[in-house]
Design a protein around this motif. Structure first.
Motif, PDB file in Angstrom:
ATOM      1  N   ILE A  40       0.872  -1.318   0.057  1.00 39.54           N
ATOM      2  CA  ILE A  40      -0.003   0.031  -0.134  1.00 39.54           C
ATOM      3  C   ILE A  40       0.925   1.289  -0.036  1.00 39.54           C
ATOM      4  CG2 ILE A  40      -1.756   1.217   1.353  1.00 39.54           C
ATOM      5  CD1 ILE A  40      -2.730  -1.470   2.430  1.00 39.54           C
ATOM      6  N   ILE A  41       1.807   1.192   0.695  1.00 44.03           N
ATOM      7  CA  ILE A  41       2.882   2.426   0.828  1.00 44.03           C
ATOM      8  C   ILE A  41       3.521   2.528  -0.640  1.00 44.03           C
ATOM      9  CG2 ILE A  41       5.153   3.077   1.793  1.00 44.03           C
ATOM     10  CD1 ILE A  41       4.262   1.578   4.248  1.00 44.03           C
ATOM     11  N   PHE A  42       3.726   1.374  -1.358  1.00 44.44           N
ATOM     12  CA  PHE A  42       4.350   1.718  -2.832  1.00 44.44           C
ATOM     13  C   PHE A  42       3.363   2.254  -3.614  1.00 44.44           C
ATOM     14  CE2 PHE A  42       7.558  -2.006  -2.359  1.00 44.44           C
ATOM     15  CZ  PHE A  42       8.536  -1.263  -1.598  1.00 44.44           C
ATOM     16  N   PHE A  43       2.043   1.796  -3.407  1.00 43.28           N
ATOM     17  CA  PHE A  43       0.902   2.465  -4.430  1.00 43.28           C
ATOM     18  C   PHE A  43       0.905   4.074  -3.959  1.00 43.28           C
ATOM     19  CE2 PHE A  43      -1.022  -1.743  -4.956  1.00 43.28           C
ATOM     20  CZ  PHE A  43      -1.386  -1.551  -6.237  1.00 43.28           C
ATOM     21  N   ARG A  44       1.011   4.291  -2.579  1.00 42.50           N
ATOM     22  CA  ARG A  44       0.848   5.838  -2.387  1.00 42.50           C
ATOM     23  C   ARG A  44       2.103   6.515  -2.972  1.00 42.50           C
ATOM     24  NH1 ARG A  44      -2.848   7.400   1.126  1.00 42.50           N
ATOM     25  NH2 ARG A  44      -1.223   9.072   1.854  1.00 42.50           N
TER      26      ARG A  44
END
Lengths: 160, 102
Positions: A40-44
């Motif tokens: 999720i951090i990578f997506f953001r």
């Protein structure tokens, strides 16, 4: 920024839990939760491809491999861990976090980084054209992994 | 932009250190491997975080995808090794490996 920080704190918490929990199954699952948060951090961070790989491969495939191994080694829980380590680990970790917070900012200025402007183009161009040699290396690594697993699980001959 | 970079580097360093501590403190082979996984998560975060802070996310993504593929290969091989060690020694204790004679 606040959401991102909360996600990062969750990532560190789940990772530490994965190391500290006694039950192997629970630690494998908290490792999967940490991978999910990292995805999720990578997506953001505008890195959707890395996020998809992190969630599908690391949170999915590697967790399945871990759970399979835990199931195949049933008596593995009986390993006696040292009690001292259970106390020392959180203390040293908290001490490192404090040192990290104090030192990292001054270290940042000293990290050498290549000067480069903002990049353009699509991700496919960068991956296929810019990093072709990496892809060849990946194929070699996958083949090496497959052959090593085959070699490790081969049937023993009678005279062995 | 330095603040964002600081945030990611701070947490990446925390993850790597937690993994290293786990490697030092634990005796179960699967736990040791979980600690290695935690270190690798820190490295992925470091790569993408630096790429994000320096406006080079695409290269960072390509590197992370390469890294994840290598990681999967490593996990498969290492877990196969762990299963073989378990079959030989009937235990996952890393200290028993020191008693092997061959």
């Amino acid at each position: 920024m606040i959401v991102q920080t909360a996600l990062l704190i969750g990532l560190v918490l789940f990772s530490v839990l994965a190391i500290l929990l006694r039950d192997l199954l629970k630690s494998a699952i908290s490792l999967a939760a940490a991978s999910l948060l990292l995805g999720i951090i990578f997506f953001r961070m505008n890195a959707p491809y890395a996020g998809v790989f992190e969630i599908s491969v690391v949170a999915g495939l590697i967790t399945v491999l871990f759970i399979l191994t835990i199931a195949l080694t049933k008596a593995g829980d009986e390993v006696r861990e040292s009690r001292l380590a259970n106390w020392v680990f959180p203390l040293v970790f908290v001490a490192f976090i404090v040192i990290d917070a104090l030192v990292m900012k001054s270290l940042l200025g000293k990290v050498p980084a290549l000067a480069s402007g903002p990049e353009s183009g699509a991700f496919g161009d960068v991956l296929w054209k810019g990093r072709t040699f990496d892809l060849v290396g990946q194929i070699a690594v996958i083949l090496a992994g497959v052959f090593s697993v085959l070699a490790l699980f081969r049937k023993r001959d009678k005279h062995d | 932009m330095t603040n964002t970079w600081y945030l990611y580097l701070f947490f990446a360093a925390a993850l790597v250190f937690a993994g290293l501590l786990g490697l030092l403190a634990k005796r179960n082979l699967i736990k040791l491997f979980i600690a290695i996984e935690v270190v690798s998560k820190g490295i992925s975060l470091l790569l993408v975080g630096t790429g994000f802070a320096k406006d080079n996310v695409l290269v960072a993504q390509a590197l992370v995808i390469t890294f994840i593929v290598v990681e999967v290969s490593l996990v498969a091989t290492a877990l196969a090794l762990i299963i073989n060690i378990y079959r030989t020694t009937k235990s996952l204790d890393v200290r028993k490996l020191a008693q092997l004679k061959g």
